[in-house]
Write an enzyme that holds these catalytic residues in place. Structure first.
Site, PDB file in Angstrom:
ATOM      1  N   ASP A 176       0.838  -1.212   0.000  1.00 34.90           N
ATOM      2  CA  ASP A 176       0.000   0.000   0.000  1.00 34.90           C
ATOM      3  C   ASP A 176       0.870   1.258   0.000  1.00 34.90           C
ATOM      4  O   ASP A 176       0.548   2.253  -0.657  1.00 34.90           O
ATOM      5  CB  ASP A 176      -0.847   0.083   1.276  1.00 34.90           C
ATOM      6  CG  ASP A 176      -1.933  -0.964   1.331  1.00 34.90           C
ATOM      7  OD1 ASP A 176      -1.588  -2.149   1.522  1.00 34.90           O
ATOM      8  OD2 ASP A 176      -3.115  -0.603   1.189  1.00 34.90           O
ATOM      9  N   ASP A 321      -5.525 -11.034  -1.583  1.00 37.23           N
ATOM     10  CA  ASP A 321      -6.224 -11.949  -0.699  1.00 37.23           C
ATOM     11  C   ASP A 321      -7.701 -11.591  -0.686  1.00 37.23           C
ATOM     12  O   ASP A 321      -8.052 -10.605  -0.092  1.00 37.23           O
ATOM     13  CB  ASP A 321      -5.615 -11.957   0.697  1.00 37.23           C
ATOM     14  CG  ASP A 321      -5.225 -10.563   1.205  1.00 37.23           C
ATOM     15  OD1 ASP A 321      -5.008  -9.644   0.394  1.00 37.23           O
ATOM     16  OD2 ASP A 321      -5.164 -10.406   2.428  1.00 37.23           O
ATOM     17  N   GLU A 511     -11.210   1.569  -0.567  1.00 37.16           N
ATOM     18  CA  GLU A 511     -10.068   0.710  -0.907  1.00 37.16           C
ATOM     19  C   GLU A 511     -10.265   0.024  -2.247  1.00 37.16           C
ATOM     20  O   GLU A 511      -9.307  -0.393  -2.880  1.00 37.16           O
ATOM     21  CB  GLU A 511      -9.834  -0.338   0.182  1.00 37.16           C
ATOM     22  CG  GLU A 511     -11.048  -1.211   0.402  1.00 37.16           C
ATOM     23  CD  GLU A 511     -10.755  -2.511   1.153  1.00 37.16           C
ATOM     24  OE1 GLU A 511      -9.589  -2.823   1.408  1.00 37.16           O
ATOM     25  OE2 GLU A 511     -11.730  -3.212   1.448  1.00 37.16           O
TER      26      GLU A 511
END
Ligand SMILES: *[C@@H]1O[C@H](CO)[C@@H](O)[C@H](O)[C@H]1NC(C)=O
Ligand SMILES: *[C@@H]1O[C@H](CO)[C@@H](O)[C@H](O)[C@H]1NC(C)=O
Ligand SMILES: *[C@@H]1O[C@H](CO)[C@@H](O)[C@H](O)[C@H]1NC(C)=O
Length: 577
Positions: A176, A321, A511
């Site tokens: 990130d 994930d 996100e």
């Protein structure tokens, strides 16, 4: 049922192949945050909506005290602790998460960084200013008490302040941070970037690699290794060669971790190659998703569970994930095979790291080391060309170690060698553009999807993620081909429109985004609710606004709901009259 037993067999086979006999070590030694009965009881009782809550709680007593008090409770309840007693116990021995950090307003934040002036559309410019202001909300500093009593916290102490993603992600995250740093550099905050880099370099010195995030339960897995690229971007803005000279040995140390712990020998058509994969040989459920991992594993026989948990952790290490990208033939999470895949993006990132290390060493005057890294890169490029490239389809693909074949499904990561500058010759670019056209990827108007499969996982259709937009857009943007550069602009415009429209509606950045409906919406699926903040989304939006500020518009998207409602009302009125 038939299907499930097929999966069982596959997973059993996998366990044998990996040689996973018996238990693997836990992700850290803490008997509270990583393994043990207390963790199991609290997480399986689901005291909190999100399992991450408990493992983020600081202790109010020493771990020994907490464990011996818990033993007492176990004994006095005959091994069956009621939910109420468990809750009381946790409240007496732990504090709410987050108190071990304080809000930190970056000292180098300033109003009106120059890049804002380049944004022509005034609505986009005002929005970019909002995003620039958000850095002040996402800065964090760890309190000294964590350094004094590290074993009472799951938080890993970092000496320098940093920017967090936001939402449930209240600590630092590795990959990130690359996109966060890109945004910070545009905001002219290179001191904040240096501070984040220093933390990462410290992590490599102490642990040999950078953990997935700043918690002990993330220690044994890393994330896409972008540290060297972060250093390169920082240098591009500061030319701070002293900092490079002081730290180049640590960059090498990180590279060694990937080459020693995450490499795989592949013999193919009589040749031997070495490439990299995600691989986390540590067992037990992920502490921060304990009950989900435990419940999933209960579908398997006891001796297949450790290998499932190890593959889930490798999936987390990949950053994706989770995704159908890592699934075996049965296409379920239960059949996850992350370590049996050779990922395009991981190898593209390392290919670039090798090139950058060579150029760093050249700058520092060590031509021998530069030569070593160029040779390593040449070997990797030959291996990527032989195993990951498909001339007929015109793209790269993940390589399946089980059957020796490529996975021909679409993922934005298939184009990552362009982004990494690892292969960017005109012929490759031309084929990649055709590949995007063949797969109709340019026809998605709200962002590039993570895949074309609907699996319910968050790194699949219909979710689109900011870093994957950057991967494709930046890859095409640096090309010699005018067609590729125009495609890059159009993709950037689409993404900005989605981010901007939803920001106008909700005053928030997310996100990930769901691109399946007109105008898009915050993403869904996966293990937790969609998070607001959001570091990398802000970073990528700022990058696109900077690159295309003279052309991007806020107006070409779907009309805001209120306007179209009004039009509809007028139309109806017209019909009635
Ligand atoms: C534990 O206690 C609960 C009630 O408090 C009961 O329903 C459950 O059956 C018990 N479990 C065991 C394993 O004794
Ligand atoms: C690959 O093979 C070489 C030579 O047999 C060996 O030295 C090396 O340890 C192997 N690497 C991995 C990651 O298995
Ligand atoms: C490339 O894709 C084609 C078409 O699917 C396939 O026949 C071929 O085997 C692939 N090549 C490689 C090197 O995997």
């Amino acid at each position: 049922m038939q299907r499930i037993s097929g999966i069982l067999q596959l997973v059993l086979l996998m366990g044998l192949e990996l040689g996973l006999e018996g238990a693997l070590p836990p992700p850290c030694n803490s008997q509270i945050y990583c393994t043990g009965e207390l963790l199991r009881q609290v997480q399986m009782a689901k005291l909190y909506q999100d399992d991450k809550h408990f493992v983020d709680m600081p202790m109010t007593k020493t771990p020994d005290q907490v464990l011996s008090d818990f033993d007492e409770l176990l004994k006095s309840s005959g091994g069956n602790i009621s939910r109420d007693h468990l809750e009381t116990f946790v409240n007496e021995h732990f504090k709410d998460p987050g108190q071990e950090m304080e809000i930190w307003i970056p000292e180098d934040w300033k109003a009106s960084p120059k890049f804002l002036e380049k944004i022509k559309d005034s609505r986009l410019r005002a929005w970019a200013e909002d995003l620039h202001n958000l850095w002040k909300k996402l800065g964090r500093k760890i309190k000294p008490e964590v350094l004094d009593k590290p074993d009472q916290y799951s938080l890993i102490y970092a000496a320098h302040p940093f920017i967090v993603p936001g939402g449930r992600f209240i600590e630092f995250y590795y990959w990130d941070s690359y996109w966060v740093m890109q945004g910070l550099l545009l905001s002219e905050m290179s001191n904040t970037v240096k501070s984040m880099l220093q933390n990462f370099l410290d992590m490599v010195e102490v642990y040999g690699h950078i953990p997935n995030g700043g918690r002990v339960y993330y220690l044994q897995r890393s994330q896409p290794p972008l540290l060297t690229r972060m250093m390169d971007r920082y240098l591009a803005h500061t030319n701070d060669l002293n900092f490079l000279g002081e730290n180049i040995a640590i960059l090498e140390l990180e590279m060694d971790f990937w080459m020693n712990e995450r490499a795989v020998n592949i013999s193919h058509k009589g040749e031997n190659y070495v490439l990299n994969r995600y691989y986390v040989p540590y067992g037990g459920p992920r502490p921060e998703s304990y009950s989900k991992d435990e419940e999933l594993a209960e579908l398997l026989p006891q001796d297949a569970r450790e290998s499932l948990w190890s593959e889930l952790k490798a999936g987390a290490e990949s950053g994706w994930d989770f995704s159908s990208r890592w699934f075996g033939e049965s296409n379920y999470l239960l059949d996850i095979k992350t370590s049996h895949r050779v990922p395009v993006d991981l190898n593209a990132i390392l290919c670039q790291a090798e090139e950058l290390l060579a150029s760093f060493y050249t700058k520092l005057g060590n031509l021998n080391m530069a030569q070593n890294y160029l040779q390593a890169q040449a070997r990797r490029k030959a291996a990527m060309k032989a195993l990951l490239w498909n001339e007929t389809l015109g793209s790269w693909f993940d390589f399946n170690l089980e059957n020796g074949q490529q996975n021909h499904a679409f993922y934005p990561s298939n184009l990552s060698p362009l982004w990494a500058g690892c292969f960017s010759d005109p012929d490759t670019v031309r084929k990649n553009i055709k590949y995007l056209e063949d797969n109709k990827i340019l026809s998605y108007k709200h962002g590039i999807p993570s895949s074309l499969q609907i699996s319910g996982q968050q790194w699949d259709f219909p979710n689109a993620w900011a870093p994957l937009q950057d991967l494709v857009v930046k890859g095409l943007a640096v090309s010699d081909s005018a067609q590729a550069r125009e495609a890059a602009f159009q993709l950037a415009q689409n993404w900005i429109q989605t981010n901007f429209d939803i920001y106008q509606k909700n005053k928030a950045m997310y996100e990930k985004y769901d691109i399946s409906i007109e105008s898009g919406k915050p993403g869904g699926g996966g293990e937790y609710k969609v998070q607001e903040g959001f570091g990398w989304t802000n970073g990528v939006a700022l990058e696109f606004l900077d690159s295309y500020g003279d052309r991007l518009t806020s107006g070409s998207g779907p009309m805001p709901l209120s306007t179209s409602g009004l039009l509809l009302a007028l139309l109806l009125l017209g019909l009635l009259c």
